[in-house]
Design a protein around this motif. Sequence first.
Motif, PDB file in Angstrom:
ATOM      1  N   ASP A  61     -35.232  27.238  -2.604  1.00 58.55           N
ATOM      2  CA  ASP A  61     -36.665  27.407  -2.822  1.00 58.55           C
ATOM      3  C   ASP A  61     -37.431  27.702  -1.545  1.00 58.55           C
ATOM      4  OD1 ASP A  61     -37.013  27.239  -5.562  1.00 58.55           O
ATOM      5  OD2 ASP A  61     -36.667  25.081  -5.514  1.00 58.55           O
ATOM      6  N   VAL A 121     -37.149  31.255  -0.898  1.00 56.33           N
ATOM      7  CA  VAL A 121     -38.017  32.024  -1.810  1.00 56.33           C
ATOM      8  C   VAL A 121     -39.446  32.059  -1.264  1.00 56.33           C
ATOM      9  CG1 VAL A 121     -39.045  32.026  -4.137  1.00 56.33           C
ATOM     10  CG2 VAL A 121     -36.619  31.493  -3.854  1.00 56.33           C
ATOM     11  N   LYS A 145     -41.552  35.366  -0.265  1.00 55.09           N
ATOM     12  CA  LYS A 145     -42.817  35.688  -0.931  1.00 55.09           C
ATOM     13  C   LYS A 145     -43.925  35.873   0.090  1.00 55.09           C
ATOM     14  CE  LYS A 145     -42.637  33.842  -5.610  1.00 55.09           C
ATOM     15  NZ  LYS A 145     -43.053  32.676  -6.397  1.00 55.09           N
TER      16      LYS A 145
END
Length: 409
Positions: A353, A356, A360
């Motif tokens: 995560d 991620v 992003k």
Amino acid sequence: MDKLFIKDIDVRNKKVLVRTDYNVPLDEHGNITDDTRIRATLPTINYLLDGGAKIIIASHFGRPKGGRTPEFSLRPVVKRLSRLLDKEVIFVEDCIGKKVKEIVDKMKPQDVVLLENLRFHVGEEKNDPEFAKALGSPYDVFIQDAFGNCHRNHASMVGITGCVPVSAAGFLVKKEIDYFEKAVNNPLRPVTAILGGAKVSDKIKIVRNLAERVDKIIIGGAMAFTFLKAQGHEIGKSLVEEDMIGEVNSILKKAVASGIKFYLPVDFVVAERFAADAETKIVTYQEIPANWYGLDIGPASTSLFLEAINNSKTILWNGPMGAFEMDAFSRGTYAMVEAIAKSHALTIVGGGDTDVALHKAGETHSVSYISTGGGAFLRLLEGTELPGIAALTDKKEYAKKAQMAVTAG
Ligand code: AMP
């Protein structure tokens, strides 16, 4: 690293089996949507090409559970690998057996072969000695470059090293271990670890291990509520693991005694429901309403954490500060991304995560290193030895054997 590295051995004309992690995501048409894992192995493959080796690549792909299913074939990787290397890659529809041996025996230096999914054989995940022997026997050298799988006790990670003359780490594995050493075993201080995510139980071993090695630990995400509850605070309906409270208290006590600084959030973004469109407000840690959920750290916590990070020379980060998949609860995580990106420290980030969030935010280039191995990176943070690395040939042992061979000759 006390294990042999690819540069320590002679690869010219040698049949070299390279274990990679080509477990890449595919879309519904079988196209690769992210080839990071393939690109990560190019330094090793290019080095072997330049060195005149015969290169045979083995990997797992998905979880076929020993069944030969077309959707778990490694065939889609051939085209992309071939394009990245700018040369033909020969695909073999198995990873062991007569056909493999026939093709390998005919290989010339700088030929590249990709074997079919290792997990089409049940022996792979069971570390079966017969399968390991069948897999390793055609080769002179084994190179481990599947860092993301190094925490698994599988035949192509562990058993195989007993079935080839010499086993060494590739460039990716070495890079991962070197960064980890720099961050945890031999760091520039102060070292700050930022830990977040959902469950304390998943990360308790990491907290315990790092509490003996780093200078500061910042706890965010849902994990923080178990720590706050352990200190006697009310946390509304936020996620908590009651059975972890004793363990958390003992870690906190030890940390205080040894001068490790623990930072917990001092305010939260709370919501009436666990939903993107729920009513939200910002409250201090002492004022979480009884029926509300804490879903992100608040602005005061962000300021506190940034100040704690500020003088760090090494920063390790795993786990989001809140339920960052929903915009309303993503500010804390992105504030940490920005702080880490701007920092002049050695910054190492790992775990799905966290990666991620960096992607992003478009900040992947701003950190020193992003680990390619989710589970393997977490095991290293726990202080656990990785079987896929432990099984490689010991540098000293190899040098001793080489010396004995010279003396005997
Ligand atoms: P982990 O896999 O343990 O790193 O956890 C990551 C997950 O934790 C993400 O999906 C986040 O949405 C979730 N998470 C982080 N903070 C919270 C929170 N305060 N409440 C609920 N879920 C959270």
